[in-house]
Design a protein around this motif. Structure first.
Motif, PDB file in Angstrom:
ATOM      1  N   ARG A  77      -6.025   6.726   4.143  1.00 34.86           N
ATOM      2  CA  ARG A  77      -5.267   7.539   4.101  1.00 34.86           C
ATOM      3  C   ARG A  77      -5.478   8.145   5.613  1.00 34.86           C
ATOM      4  NH1 ARG A  77      -4.147   6.658  -0.251  1.00 34.86           N
ATOM      5  NH2 ARG A  77      -1.813   5.769   1.279  1.00 34.86           N
ATOM      6  N   ILE A  78      -6.138   7.482   5.981  1.00 31.29           N
ATOM      7  CA  ILE A  78      -6.478   8.145   7.735  1.00 31.29           C
ATOM      8  C   ILE A  78      -5.786   7.364   8.588  1.00 31.29           C
ATOM      9  CG2 ILE A  78      -8.171   8.209   9.336  1.00 31.29           C
ATOM     10  CD1 ILE A  78     -10.527   8.002   7.126  1.00 31.29           C
ATOM     11  N   ASP A  79      -6.017   5.849   8.074  1.00 36.54           N
ATOM     12  CA  ASP A  79      -4.954   5.072   9.103  1.00 36.54           C
ATOM     13  C   ASP A  79      -3.325   5.423   8.675  1.00 36.54           C
ATOM     14  OD1 ASP A  79      -4.522   1.756  10.141  1.00 36.54           O
ATOM     15  OD2 ASP A  79      -2.580   2.457   8.191  1.00 36.54           O
ATOM     16  N   GLN A  80      -2.868   6.509   7.395  1.00 38.23           N
ATOM     17  CA  GLN A  80      -1.707   6.351   7.773  1.00 38.23           C
ATOM     18  C   GLN A  80      -1.976   8.278   8.514  1.00 38.23           C
ATOM     19  OE1 GLN A  80      -0.112   7.968   4.380  1.00 38.23           O
ATOM     20  NE2 GLN A  80       1.460   8.538   4.320  1.00 38.23           N
ATOM     21  N   PHE A  81      -2.548   8.564   8.457  1.00 41.20           N
ATOM     22  CA  PHE A  81      -2.650  10.044   9.311  1.00 41.20           C
ATOM     23  C   PHE A  81      -2.815   9.828  11.154  1.00 41.20           C
ATOM     24  CE2 PHE A  81      -5.874  12.516  12.206  1.00 41.20           C
ATOM     25  CZ  PHE A  81      -5.378  13.467  11.658  1.00 41.20           C
ATOM     26  N   LEU A  82      -3.357   8.468  11.840  1.00 40.72           N
ATOM     27  CA  LEU A  82      -3.410   7.782  12.585  1.00 40.72           C
ATOM     28  C   LEU A  82      -2.066   7.065  13.126  1.00 40.72           C
ATOM     29  CD1 LEU A  82      -6.407   6.749  12.927  1.00 40.72           C
ATOM     30  CD2 LEU A  82      -6.077   8.819  14.265  1.00 40.72           C
ATOM     31  N   ALA A  83      -0.994   6.333  12.339  1.00 44.69           N
ATOM     32  CA  ALA A  83       0.322   6.457  12.156  1.00 44.69           C
ATOM     33  C   ALA A  83       1.160   7.095  12.351  1.00 44.69           C
ATOM     34  CB  ALA A  83       0.232   5.226  11.366  1.00 44.69           C
ATOM     35  N   GLU A  84       1.062   8.684  11.904  1.00 46.40           N
ATOM     36  CA  GLU A  84       1.898   9.503  11.866  1.00 46.40           C
ATOM     37  C   GLU A  84       1.083  10.527  13.117  1.00 46.40           C
ATOM     38  OE1 GLU A  84       3.699  11.333   8.745  1.00 46.40           O
ATOM     39  OE2 GLU A  84       3.511   9.523   7.299  1.00 46.40           O
ATOM     40  N   GLY A  85       0.294  10.079  14.187  1.00 47.01           N
ATOM     41  CA  GLY A  85       0.593  10.660  15.355  1.00 47.01           C
ATOM     42  C   GLY A  85      -0.853  11.867  15.328  1.00 47.01           C
TER      43      GLY A  85
END
Length: 209
Positions: A77-85
């Motif tokens: 979830r955190i990885d996705q959060f960072l991937a989306e800026g």
């Protein structure tokens, strides 16, 4: 208005002072949601926020128990959060007690190794010129001195701590990760540390990055 989500408090760091500290430091142009349990957070709704602050370690609670709340689900979830800026801001124990071979360690760019039992007076000085260090003068705090393992080739160190008793240590770094940003600040064991003017300015620089 930017939205900030903070998860604070653990076995060694009561959530009350951390909640008080963040409410004191973070300015009124931010909407701040603070939680003291990972179970209170809708992790699938992380994209609603601009900044995620972790001021808690990765273990569920007991130091002798190797169970982590920061598991594969939360890492993704955190990885996705960072991937989306998104922006991940790790404060003090947010650098500690999570699997060193996991995705979160890769995102963080380093981790806590140890700190002496004594809380020395430390001189904090900036070691880079960037938006994080704008307006930051050398300052002194009395705090736990964290010694860190840092991926030097992947991060930009912007803050160092030095004490007479224990020498110099890395106290702050920044890195790009996918489309997001990760910032680490190691001081923060007491409310008094957050009351220091330069600490407050540092945190607000981090939020504005």
């Amino acid at each position: 208005m930017k939205k900030v989500l903070a998860l604070v408090g653990d076995y060694y760091h009561p959530s009350d002072y951390l909640k008080q500290a963040l409410k004191m430091v973070i300015k009124k142009n931010y909407h701040l949601d603070i939680f003291s349990s990972h179970q209170e957070i809708n992790w699938d709704g992380l994209m609603e926020y601009d900044v995620l602050i972790l001021a808690t370690w990765g273990k569920i609670n007991d130091p002798d128990d190797e169970a982590y709340w920061l598991d594969e689900y939360h890492e993704k979830r955190i990885d996705q959060f960072l991937a989306e800026g998104g922006k991940l801001f790790l404060v003090h124990s947010g650098t500690a007690s999570y699997p060193k071979d996991g995705l979160f360690r890769k995102m963080a760019g380093g981790h806590f190794i140890e700190h002496p039992e004594d809380h020395p007076e430390m001189t904090m000085r900036t070691v880079a010129e960037n938006p994080l260090t704008k307006g930051i003068d050398e300052f002194k705090i009395k705090d736990e001195q964290y010694f860190m393992e840092v991926d030097q080739e992947e991060v930009e160190v912007f803050l160092k701590a030095k004490s007479k008793e224990f020498g110099e240590s890395t106290a702050g770094w920044f890195k790009d990760y996918k489309n997001g940003k990760v910032i680490v600040l190691t001081p923060g064991h007491s409310l008094e540390v957050f009351e220091e003017e330069m600490m407050q300015k540092l945190i607000n620089n981090i939020l504005e990055l």
